[in-house]
Scaffold this motif. Structure first.
Motif, PDB file in Angstrom:
ATOM      1  N   TYR A 146      -1.961  -6.651  -9.184  1.00 33.14           N
ATOM      2  CA  TYR A 146      -1.514  -7.177  -7.885  1.00 33.14           C
ATOM      3  C   TYR A 146      -0.650  -8.425  -8.069  1.00 33.14           C
ATOM      4  N   ARG A 180       0.303  -3.741  -0.838  1.00 36.94           N
ATOM      5  CA  ARG A 180      -0.609  -3.255   0.205  1.00 36.94           C
ATOM      6  C   ARG A 180      -1.618  -2.272  -0.376  1.00 36.94           C
ATOM      7  N   TRP A 187       3.262  -9.081  -7.089  1.00 31.30           N
ATOM      8  CA  TRP A 187       3.614 -10.236  -6.247  1.00 31.30           C
ATOM      9  C   TRP A 187       4.720 -11.062  -6.909  1.00 31.30           C
ATOM     10  N   LEU A 245       6.292  -4.536  -1.715  1.00 29.01           N
ATOM     11  CA  LEU A 245       5.413  -4.786  -0.569  1.00 29.01           C
ATOM     12  C   LEU A 245       4.418  -3.635  -0.373  1.00 29.01           C
ATOM     13  N   VAL A 246       4.892  -2.405  -0.523  1.00 29.15           N
ATOM     14  CA  VAL A 246       4.001  -1.248  -0.394  1.00 29.15           C
ATOM     15  C   VAL A 246       2.952  -1.256  -1.503  1.00 29.15           C
ATOM     16  N   MET A 263      -4.205  -4.317  -2.504  1.00 26.82           N
ATOM     17  CA  MET A 263      -4.887  -5.443  -1.861  1.00 26.82           C
ATOM     18  C   MET A 263      -6.392  -5.212  -1.720  1.00 26.82           C
TER      19      MET A 263
END
Length: 305
Positions: free
Chosen positions: A161, A145, A165, A141-142, A148
């Motif tokens: 990315y 971020r 994911w 998740l980090v 992104m």
């Protein structure tokens, strides 16, 4: 022959800032992901979890994708020289091919071990497995971020990315498996999750190996149809025939083309320029070398853009 050159210092300055920002974010994500990859591999042996090892193999694709993206920015962007006239763009492809081969080796090991555990189940420390998987989810998740902001400005960053994911889904699978083992005692859940993650990774690994092999063999880039390119060039006014047509790429984001055009009349410079514009506008091919000829005995003229 005609050459055109444009210079936009403001645009170039903005591009430098974008590349710098992408490099910083990619580096942070790479450090974070690599650190946890090592921790997950260690945890897989400490807690005897094949699912963690399989997820670590998946996370290795994240590390490779991030490293490849950095290679593309730092090494692949180096200018060509007298020794390497095409520059260093192939570093990206070589790194991707090595990654794919390594992933196949890990996947085979996981599948073999899973078969053994189906025959003779082993005790898995579900609590440790769960803690490591939760930290893996947080790392994913980090990293997502961090990446992104640049994913819509760079194909390499976007690829990294998407890899992170996809790995996030693997972490969710390991968490579900750890909870199932903790509350039911079903040890066979661990190899089931491991095989599931392996089957999720293998098709994508095969696609990666196929695409890198195609680039190394100088095949037609994925998404480009050679018959379509030939037909488009044939439709250029004045062109009667297209032969010795070659389209290839040096990396995952560029394409080159060479072609011989037999023309029946008209201004040769204008025809070559029109053909180059068709290749750029219809197929995104910027590096073009076109040779025109009126008859088999006429001297050939070369156009290069």
């Amino acid at each position: 022959m005609a050459e055109t050159a444009t210079s936009d210092n403001q645009a170039g300055h903005a591009h430098d800032h974008t590349a710098g920002a992408n490099t910083k974010m990619l580096t942070l994500a790479l450090i974070l992901t690599t650190t946890f990859l090592i921790a997950e591999v260690v945890g897989s042996f400490v807690f005897n979890s094949l699912a963690l090892l399989s997820d670590a193999a998946h996370m290795m694709t994240d590390v490779a994708a991030l490293a490849i993206a950095l290679l593309a920015i730092r090494i692949g962007g180096r200018a060509a020289d007298d020794k390497r006239t095409f520059g260093y763009k192939r570093f990206e492809i070589l790194a991707a091919a090595f990654n794919a081969l390594l992933l196949f080796a890990v996947a085979i090991y996981v599948l073999v071990e899973a078969i053994k555990r189906f025959q003779k189940p082993e005790v898995v420390q579900s609590t440790g497995m769960l803690i490591v998987a939760i930290f893996g989810l947080i790392v994913n998740l980090v990293s997502m971020r961090l990446l992104m902001a640049g994913k819509d400005k760079s194909l390499n960053v976007k690829g990294a990315y998407l890899e992170v994911w996809a790995d996030m889904l693997g972490s969710v699978g390991v968490i579900a498996g750890a909870l199932a083992i903790r509350f039911t005692g079903w040890q066979w859940v661990d190899p089931v999750v491991a095989v599931g993650i392996g089957l999720w990774v293998l098709p994508r690994t095969w696609i990666l190996l196929r695409d890198t092999a195609n680039v190394l063999l100088e095949g037609v880039p994925t998404g480009t149809s050679l018959p379509d390119v030939r037909a488009a060039l044939t439709r250029v006014p004045g062109v009667e025939d297209v032969h010795d047509l070659h389209v290839w790429s040096m990396s995952s984001t560029d394409a080159s083309c060479t072609a011989h055009l037999r023309i029946g009349g008209g201004d040769e410079d204008a025809i070559r320029t029109a053909a180059a514009n068709v290749l750029k506008q219809s197929f995104g091919i910027d590096h073009v070398t076109i040779q025109t000829e009126r008859t088999a005995h006429d001297a050939a003229q070369i156009f290069h853009r």
